[in-house]
Design a protein around this motif. Structure first.
Motif, PDB file in Angstrom:
ATOM      1  N   ALA A  11       0.835  -1.204   0.000  1.00 47.61           N
ATOM      2  CA  ALA A  11       0.000   0.000   0.000  1.00 47.61           C
ATOM      3  C   ALA A  11       0.871   1.256   0.000  1.00 47.61           C
ATOM      4  O   ALA A  11       0.603   2.213  -0.740  1.00 47.61           O
ATOM      5  N   ARG A  12       1.929   1.263   0.823  1.00 49.47           N
ATOM      6  CA  ARG A  12       2.812   2.426   0.865  1.00 49.47           C
ATOM      7  C   ARG A  12       3.560   2.601  -0.458  1.00 49.47           C
ATOM      8  O   ARG A  12       3.761   3.725  -0.937  1.00 49.47           O
ATOM      9  N   MET A  13       3.956   1.493  -1.068  1.00 51.42           N
ATOM     10  CA  MET A  13       4.727   1.565  -2.307  1.00 51.42           C
ATOM     11  C   MET A  13       3.905   2.149  -3.449  1.00 51.42           C
ATOM     12  O   MET A  13       4.418   2.969  -4.235  1.00 51.42           O
ATOM     13  N   ILE A  14       2.624   1.754  -3.552  1.00 52.28           N
ATOM     14  CA  ILE A  14       1.797   2.219  -4.671  1.00 52.28           C
ATOM     15  C   ILE A  14       1.137   3.550  -4.349  1.00 52.28           C
ATOM     16  O   ILE A  14       1.214   4.500  -5.136  1.00 52.28           O
ATOM     17  N   ARG A  15       0.492   3.655  -3.220  1.00 50.24           N
ATOM     18  CA  ARG A  15      -0.284   4.858  -2.919  1.00 50.24           C
ATOM     19  C   ARG A  15       0.608   6.055  -2.590  1.00 50.24           C
ATOM     20  O   ARG A  15       0.307   7.178  -2.973  1.00 50.24           O
ATOM     21  N   GLU A  16       1.701   5.818  -1.849  1.00 49.72           N
ATOM     22  CA  GLU A  16       2.569   6.916  -1.434  1.00 49.72           C
ATOM     23  C   GLU A  16       3.849   6.981  -2.262  1.00 49.72           C
ATOM     24  O   GLU A  16       4.642   7.900  -2.097  1.00 49.72           O
ATOM     25  N   SER A  17       4.062   5.977  -3.108  1.00 47.77           N
ATOM     26  CA  SER A  17       5.299   5.839  -3.880  1.00 47.77           C
ATOM     27  C   SER A  17       6.520   5.804  -2.967  1.00 47.77           C
ATOM     28  O   SER A  17       7.570   6.403  -3.260  1.00 47.77           O
ATOM     29  N   ASP A  18       6.405   5.048  -1.877  1.00 42.83           N
ATOM     30  CA  ASP A  18       7.461   4.942  -0.874  1.00 42.83           C
ATOM     31  C   ASP A  18       8.610   4.095  -1.427  1.00 42.83           C
ATOM     32  O   ASP A  18       8.432   2.917  -1.742  1.00 42.83           O
ATOM     33  N   ASN A  19       9.804   4.685  -1.512  1.00 43.79           N
ATOM     34  CA  ASN A  19      10.953   3.980  -2.079  1.00 43.79           C
ATOM     35  C   ASN A  19      11.483   2.893  -1.155  1.00 43.79           C
ATOM     36  O   ASN A  19      11.945   1.838  -1.626  1.00 43.79           O
ATOM     37  N   SER A  20      11.435   3.117   0.134  1.00 43.60           N
ATOM     38  CA  SER A  20      11.912   2.099   1.078  1.00 43.60           C
ATOM     39  C   SER A  20      11.051   0.842   0.999  1.00 43.60           C
ATOM     40  O   SER A  20      11.556  -0.285   1.064  1.00 43.60           O
ATOM     41  N   ALA A  21       9.739   1.030   0.843  1.00 40.56           N
ATOM     42  CA  ALA A  21       8.841  -0.111   0.688  1.00 40.56           C
ATOM     43  C   ALA A  21       9.163  -0.852  -0.608  1.00 40.56           C
ATOM     44  O   ALA A  21       9.156  -2.087  -0.654  1.00 40.56           O
ATOM     45  N   ALA A  22       9.470  -0.111  -1.668  1.00 39.51           N
ATOM     46  CA  ALA A  22       9.831  -0.747  -2.939  1.00 39.51           C
ATOM     47  C   ALA A  22      11.135  -1.527  -2.804  1.00 39.51           C
ATOM     48  O   ALA A  22      11.259  -2.641  -3.349  1.00 39.51           O
ATOM     49  N   ASP A  23      12.110  -0.980  -2.074  1.00 39.63           N
ATOM     50  CA  ASP A  23      13.369  -1.697  -1.852  1.00 39.63           C
ATOM     51  C   ASP A  23      13.110  -3.047  -1.189  1.00 39.63           C
ATOM     52  O   ASP A  23      13.666  -4.080  -1.594  1.00 39.63           O
ATOM     53  N   ALA A  24      12.267  -3.035  -0.160  1.00 43.54           N
ATOM     54  CA  ALA A  24      11.988  -4.260   0.588  1.00 43.54           C
ATOM     55  C   ALA A  24      11.282  -5.295  -0.278  1.00 43.54           C
ATOM     56  O   ALA A  24      11.652  -6.483  -0.270  1.00 43.54           O
ATOM     57  N   LEU A  25      10.293  -4.887  -1.051  1.00 40.10           N
ATOM     58  CA  LEU A  25       9.543  -5.849  -1.853  1.00 40.10           C
ATOM     59  C   LEU A  25      10.332  -6.312  -3.081  1.00 40.10           C
ATOM     60  O   LEU A  25      10.179  -7.451  -3.539  1.00 40.10           O
ATOM     61  N   TRP A  26      11.185  -5.447  -3.639  1.00 39.58           N
ATOM     62  CA  TRP A  26      12.066  -5.848  -4.736  1.00 39.58           C
ATOM     63  C   TRP A  26      12.956  -7.011  -4.284  1.00 39.58           C
ATOM     64  O   TRP A  26      13.160  -7.990  -5.016  1.00 39.58           O
ATOM     65  N   SER A  27      13.473  -6.902  -3.052  1.00 37.82           N
ATOM     66  CA  SER A  27      14.308  -7.967  -2.511  1.00 37.82           C
ATOM     67  C   SER A  27      13.514  -9.249  -2.305  1.00 37.82           C
ATOM     68  O   SER A  27      13.986 -10.349  -2.608  1.00 37.82           O
ATOM     69  N   ARG A  28      12.280  -9.136  -1.817  1.00 42.56           N
ATOM     70  CA  ARG A  28      11.462 -10.320  -1.564  1.00 42.56           C
ATOM     71  C   ARG A  28      11.014 -10.992  -2.860  1.00 42.56           C
ATOM     72  O   ARG A  28      10.804 -12.204  -2.888  1.00 42.56           O
ATOM     73  N   VAL A  29      10.857 -10.209  -3.926  1.00 40.42           N
ATOM     74  CA  VAL A  29      10.524 -10.789  -5.221  1.00 40.42           C
ATOM     75  C   VAL A  29      11.669 -11.642  -5.741  1.00 40.42           C
ATOM     76  O   VAL A  29      11.459 -12.698  -6.355  1.00 40.42           O
ATOM     77  N   GLY A  30      12.904 -11.187  -5.481  1.00 41.80           N
ATOM     78  CA  GLY A  30      14.072 -11.882  -6.006  1.00 41.80           C
ATOM     79  C   GLY A  30      14.898 -11.040  -6.939  1.00 41.80           C
ATOM     80  O   GLY A  30      15.760 -11.563  -7.658  1.00 41.80           O
ATOM     81  N   GLY A  31      14.644  -9.714  -6.956  1.00 43.48           N
ATOM     82  CA  GLY A  31      15.454  -8.814  -7.750  1.00 43.48           C
ATOM     83  C   GLY A  31      15.212  -8.916  -9.240  1.00 43.48           C
ATOM     84  O   GLY A  31      14.186  -9.436  -9.712  1.00 43.48           O
ATOM     85  N   GLY A  32      16.208  -8.456  -9.999  1.00 45.56           N
ATOM     86  CA  GLY A  32      16.063  -8.344 -11.432  1.00 45.56           C
ATOM     87  C   GLY A  32      15.848  -9.667 -12.147  1.00 45.56           C
ATOM     88  O   GLY A  32      15.088  -9.737 -13.125  1.00 45.56           O
ATOM     89  N   GLY A  33      16.498 -10.730 -11.682  1.00 41.13           N
ATOM     90  CA  GLY A  33      16.335 -12.023 -12.330  1.00 41.13           C
ATOM     91  C   GLY A  33      14.900 -12.520 -12.262  1.00 41.13           C
ATOM     92  O   GLY A  33      14.337 -12.982 -13.268  1.00 41.13           O
TER      93      GLY A  33
END
Length: 318
Positions: free
Chosen positions: A138-160
């Motif tokens: 919610a924070r990543m999309i609604r507020e465009s929170d970069n820290s939230a995006a960092d955390a979820l990018w890592s949980r997804v598995g990154g660029g690969g």
């Protein structure tokens, strides 16, 4: 002096008048007989209105002319704006498509990649996000929170992992950012529309209707100060789901990249629109450019599908 029994010579005119008067008295008295109801006048019905039968057709000639004018005006507008500008539009109701450089895929989407991150995470987790991850989303999309995006990018598995996700859903013109730099994801306006169609219609990628509803729902509730961009194409009452991106480019002549993509839906319209810019002198200039394109498309879209009417055939073929 004439006697009472003497015939009066009244003349033909006088005799006719008296005869008519006597007849009137006779008719009047005949209508007043005891036990007889008065004769009521007949009821005259109002004429029935018959609906006019007409057939409605799309006027292709006028529509093509309007489309040519709009494309020409958009091209003129883009030439008059700084930097590089590309866009793509597709109305799912009418099938109308517009675009300029829609397959150019070397422009970064910046925070626009946050929708990709959430969609990929939902796909990998089979919709099972814990409360903390839902808050991050919610924070990543609604507020465009970069820290939230960092955390979820890592949980997804990154660029690969993101590359695998893009391949599954058919985004052939999108490349994830290097290492942890999700904001460096390169994409095209055409791929932004493909992503929106996956969120709207489903398909490959493993996103359930609930997943898709969650992502679009968050995009409909971005903070008010981030609701700029393609929302300029909306009419009063239309629903808007969007995600914007903006970032300075200090190594590219201190310019900015500004992007916006989303869905504008309402009566007789379901418009998908993506506008990407870079080499902008400032964030505000990029926003103005995006909104200028969106407003022009939004206000003139209905002109591209004009209709004409004709009367129904009077002798239909049996």
């Amino acid at each position: 002096m004439a006697g009472l029994g003497r015939d009066l010579d009244l003349g033909p005119g006088r005799r006719s008048a008296i005869a008519v008067a006597a007849m009137g008295v006779f008719v009047f008295l005949g209508g007043c007989g005891a036990g007889k109801a008065p004769v009521m006048p007949a009821v005259v019905e109002a004429p029935v209105k018959v609906a006019r039968c007409v057939l409605k057709f799309r006027d292709t000639r006028l529509g093509n002319a309007a489309r040519a004018r709009l494309s020409r005006d958009l091209a003129t507008y883009v030439r008059g704006r700084p930097g590089r500008i590309v866009y793509a539009a597709h109305d799912l109701v009418t099938g109308i498509r517009l675009g300029l450089g829609e397959h150019e895929h070397d422009m970064i989407t910046a925070s626009g990649a946050k929708v990709d991150i959430l969609a990929a995470l939902l796909s990998r987790r089979d919709s099972r996000l814990d409360a903390g991850e839902r808050d991050l989303a919610a924070r990543m999309i609604r507020e465009s929170d970069n820290s939230a995006a960092d955390a979820l990018w890592s949980r997804v598995g990154g660029g690969g992992a993101m590359s695998d996700f893009y391949a599954r859903i058919g985004l052939t013109e999108t490349t994830p950012g290097p290492s942890q730099y999700w904001g460096g994801t390169n994409t095209s306006p055409a791929d932004r529309l493909r992503l929106l169609k996956v969120l709207i219609r489903g398909g490959k990628g493993g996103l359930t209707p609930a997943d898709r509803g969650m992502v679009l729902g968050l995009m409909e509730r971005v903070q008010q100060d981030q609701a700029w961009g393609v929302s300029a194409a909306a009419r009063p009452g239309d629903r808007v789901a969007l995600k914007n991106g903006w970032t300075p480019r200090p190594f590219i002549h201190n310019t900015w990249a500004v992007t916006s993509y989303g869905r504008i839906a309402g009566p007789e319209r379901d418009l998908l629109l993506s506008v990407q810019t870079d080499q902008q002198p400032g964030e505000g200039t990029g926003i103005q450019t995006i909104e200028g394109i969106a407003r022009m498309i939004g206000t003139r879209l209905h002109h591209l599908t004009p209709t004409t009417t004709r009367p129904c055939p009077t002798n239909p073929i049996p």
